[in-house]
Design an enzyme around this catalytic site. Structure first.
Site, mmCIF file in Angstrom:
data_model
loop_
_atom_site.group_PDB
_atom_site.id
_atom_site.type_symbol
_atom_site.label_atom_id
_atom_site.label_comp_id
_atom_site.label_asym_id
_atom_site.label_seq_id
_atom_site.Cartn_x
_atom_site.Cartn_y
_atom_site.Cartn_z
ATOM 1 N N PRO A 11 0.831 -1.214 0.000
ATOM 2 C CA PRO A 11 0.000 0.000 0.000
ATOM 3 C C PRO A 11 0.855 1.248 0.000
ATOM 4 O O PRO A 11 1.851 1.311 0.725
ATOM 5 C CB PRO A 11 -0.790 -0.108 1.313
ATOM 6 C CG PRO A 11 -0.033 -1.063 2.157
ATOM 7 C CD PRO A 11 0.708 -1.980 1.245
ATOM 8 N N CYS A 96 2.578 3.265 9.918
ATOM 9 C CA CYS A 96 2.852 4.551 9.267
ATOM 10 C C CYS A 96 3.670 5.458 10.193
ATOM 11 O O CYS A 96 3.285 5.684 11.344
ATOM 12 C CB CYS A 96 1.541 5.234 8.895
ATOM 13 S SG CYS A 96 1.838 6.870 8.203
ATOM 14 N N LYS A 141 -0.399 -4.339 8.810
ATOM 15 C CA LYS A 141 0.959 -4.054 8.312
ATOM 16 C C LYS A 141 1.636 -3.167 9.342
ATOM 17 O O LYS A 141 1.080 -2.167 9.778
ATOM 18 C CB LYS A 141 0.882 -3.374 6.953
ATOM 19 C CG LYS A 141 2.235 -3.080 6.338
ATOM 20 C CD LYS A 141 2.085 -2.779 4.862
ATOM 21 C CE LYS A 141 3.368 -2.264 4.273
ATOM 22 N NZ LYS A 141 3.699 -0.907 4.707
ATOM 23 N N ASN A 203 8.613 -7.135 4.067
ATOM 24 C CA ASN A 203 8.568 -5.969 3.176
ATOM 25 C C ASN A 203 9.776 -5.080 3.464
ATOM 26 O O ASN A 203 10.167 -4.895 4.602
ATOM 27 C CB ASN A 203 7.246 -5.223 3.424
ATOM 28 C CG ASN A 203 7.216 -3.820 2.849
ATOM 29 O OD1 ASN A 203 7.151 -2.848 3.577
ATOM 30 N ND2 ASN A 203 7.260 -3.715 1.538
ATOM 31 N N GLY A 204 10.331 -4.538 2.369
ATOM 32 C CA GLY A 204 11.416 -3.574 2.509
ATOM 33 C C GLY A 204 12.558 -3.804 1.561
ATOM 34 O O GLY A 204 13.214 -4.837 1.597
ATOM 35 N N ASP A 205 12.708 -2.857 0.626
ATOM 36 C CA ASP A 205 13.875 -2.790 -0.275
ATOM 37 C C ASP A 205 13.908 -3.867 -1.358
ATOM 38 O O ASP A 205 14.969 -4.101 -1.949
ATOM 39 C CB ASP A 205 15.199 -2.849 0.512
ATOM 40 C CG ASP A 205 15.272 -1.811 1.612
ATOM 41 O OD1 ASP A 205 14.568 -0.786 1.510
ATOM 42 O OD2 ASP A 205 16.026 -2.021 2.581
ATOM 43 N N GLY A 227 6.976 -2.197 -2.781
ATOM 44 C CA GLY A 227 6.450 -0.838 -2.829
ATOM 45 C C GLY A 227 7.156 0.012 -3.860
ATOM 46 O O GLY A 227 6.783 0.046 -5.045
HETATM 47 C C1 LIG Z 1 4.828 7.190 -1.172
HETATM 48 C C2 LIG Z 1 4.636 6.096 -0.145
HETATM 49 C C3 LIG Z 1 3.412 5.979 0.489
HETATM 50 C C4 LIG Z 1 3.202 4.956 1.423
HETATM 51 N N1 LIG Z 1 1.967 4.800 1.973
HETATM 52 C C5 LIG Z 1 1.697 3.710 2.761
HETATM 53 C C6 LIG Z 1 0.372 3.417 3.185
HETATM 54 O O1 LIG Z 1 -0.595 4.121 2.852
HETATM 55 N N2 LIG Z 1 0.198 2.312 3.970
HETATM 56 C C7 LIG Z 1 1.237 1.504 4.334
HETATM 57 O O2 LIG Z 1 1.031 0.507 5.037
HETATM 58 N N3 LIG Z 1 2.495 1.756 3.924
HETATM 59 C C8 LIG Z 1 2.748 2.817 3.138
HETATM 60 N N4 LIG Z 1 4.011 3.021 2.657
HETATM 61 C C9 LIG Z 1 5.067 2.064 2.998
HETATM 62 C C10 LIG Z 1 5.188 0.979 1.904
HETATM 63 O O3 LIG Z 1 4.021 0.211 1.815
HETATM 64 C C11 LIG Z 1 6.377 0.034 2.212
HETATM 65 O O4 LIG Z 1 6.163 -0.527 3.481
HETATM 66 C C12 LIG Z 1 7.720 0.751 2.201
HETATM 67 O O5 LIG Z 1 7.834 1.622 1.093
HETATM 68 C C13 LIG Z 1 8.868 -0.259 2.164
HETATM 69 O O6 LIG Z 1 8.753 -1.117 1.055
HETATM 70 P P1 LIG Z 1 9.619 -0.889 -0.307
HETATM 71 O O7 LIG Z 1 11.064 -0.817 0.103
HETATM 72 O O8 LIG Z 1 9.291 -2.050 -1.181
HETATM 73 O O9 LIG Z 1 9.165 0.427 -0.863
HETATM 74 C C14 LIG Z 1 4.248 4.060 1.760
HETATM 75 C C15 LIG Z 1 5.493 4.216 1.129
HETATM 76 C C16 LIG Z 1 5.686 5.206 0.185
HETATM 77 C C17 LIG Z 1 7.030 5.316 -0.491
#
Ligand SMILES: Cc1cc2nc3c(=O)[nH]c(=O)nc-3n(C[C@H](O)[C@H](O)[C@H](O)COP(=O)(O)O)c2cc1C
Length: 315
Positions: A11, A96, A141, A203-205, A227
């Site tokens: 998300p 968040c 989450k 989740n992450g990176d 993400g």
């Molecule tokens: C622009 C943006 C908005 C995000 N909004 C949410 C959100 O609404 N809900 C949520 O659980 N995480 C949110 N996240 C966190 C992502 O879901 C994810 O946990 C985080 O980016 C790490 O994963 P990644 O390294 O694959 O990006 C957001 C991240 C970004 C960059």
């Protein structure tokens, strides 16, 4: 309903709206999709923009509605409004790091209030049981901890009330997005949840599908969410490598779908997507500059035409 291991779209507020979800679903079928997070308190007040954020559209992929807040009763009421819309489940945001959300006791603030967090999970589950015959999942989450990783204690609390899925972003609240995700902490959660009915997603990176599959194997998670690597790359969940032309076409389609779903919306909110779509294209800084001035889909089409003919002539 989900087939494990799952590789899904994480998300993202301001990103995973109905338009982006639809585009990702068409381009590369992730195993699961989530809405942006939506405040339960605002939904109770019937703010139209927020209700629109939870508008459901049928996809090939199961979609979870993500909610945030800290009042179990409000979670109960909002879940009741959503149970028959078509969502596969309700996902509770407990991660968040936004200060505004944190100050109001939602998102990662729940890490400091495990008793409230558990009440929210139970309220959502009760609302599903009271208001529908459908078997919706209750998921959440979160992060590894508040100022330091405390996965063992935090996840132990959550497991007491058996959510269907816990997704863990391998960073603390304090880290926000700095440093690297700590996958050893996620492994701790996997071990804790063994022999329970709760699935653990990490989740992450994660940058691509190869990395996603390797992480699932190495850390034993039931799924992962991707993400940021999906920004400008809705093809990420498949094997297709998009061409320059496909990226530009998709950017235009994104604008057209946005106009369809949000005729009253703020077109300028798409500009961030433009940067992501064109970031890997040749001479992208000129293109980006022009796109930052686009106010409607016709502007975008003209800029793309100009760029395409310039690129053709220069090769
Ligand atoms: C622009 C943006 C908005 C995000 N909004 C949410 C959100 O609404 N809900 C949520 O659980 N995480 C949110 N996240 C966190 C992502 O879901 C994810 O946990 C985080 O980016 C790490 O994963 P990644 O390294 O694959 O990006 C957001 C991240 C970004 C960059």
């Amino acid at each position: 309903m989900l087939k494990y291991p799952v590789i899904g779209l994480s998300p993202m507020d301001g990103v995973t709206d109905i338009v982006f979800r639809r585009i990702v679903d068409e381009c590369s079928y992730p195993d699961v999709l989530y809405t942006e997070f939506v405040p339960v308190d605002g939904i109770i007040l019937e703010r139209p923009r927020l209700l629109k954020m939870l508008e459901f559209h049928k996809t090939k992929t199961p979609v979870f509605a993500q909610l945030f807040g800290n009042d179990p009763d409000n979670f109960y009421q909002v879940t009741k409004m959503l149970v028959n819309k078509g969502y596969a489940g309700i996902d509770i945001n407990m991660g968040c790091p936004d200060e505004h959300v944190f100050k109001k006791g939602g998102g990662a603030a729940l890490i400091l209030k495990p008793e409230v967090a558990k009440k929210i999970i139970l309220a959502v589950r009760k609302s599903i049981a009271d208001n529908t015959d459908k078997k919706l999942m209750v998921t959440l989450k979160t992060r590894t901890g508040y100022d330091k990783a405390d996965t063992y204690n935090w996840i132990s609390h959550l497991l007491e009330v058996s959510p269907d899925i816990i997704t863990i972003h391998g960073r603390t609240f304090f880290q926000k997005y700095s440093g690297l995700a700590d996958w050893e902490e996620i492994r701790t959660a996997v071990k804790l949840a063994k022999n329970t009915k709760t699935k653990i997603f990490g989740n992450g990176d994660i940058k691509n599908m190869e990395m996603a599959k390797k992480i699932i194997k190495d850390y034993g998670v039931d799924g992962v969410l991707i993400g940021r690597a999906s920004l400008g790359n809705p093809w990420i969940f498949g094997s297709h490598v998009s061409t320059q032309e496909e990226k530009l076409k998709m950017m235009i389609r994104h604008c057209e779908l946005y106009n369809k779903y949000f005729p009253e919306g703020n077109f300028k909110s798409l500009r961030k997507h433009f940067i992501w779509y064109v970031k890997s294209l040749p001479s992208s800084s000129y293109l980006k500059n022009d796109l930052m001035k686009a106010n409607n889909v016709d502007d975008v089409k003209k800029i793309v035409d100009l760029y395409t003919s310039f690129e053709k002539n220069s090769t």
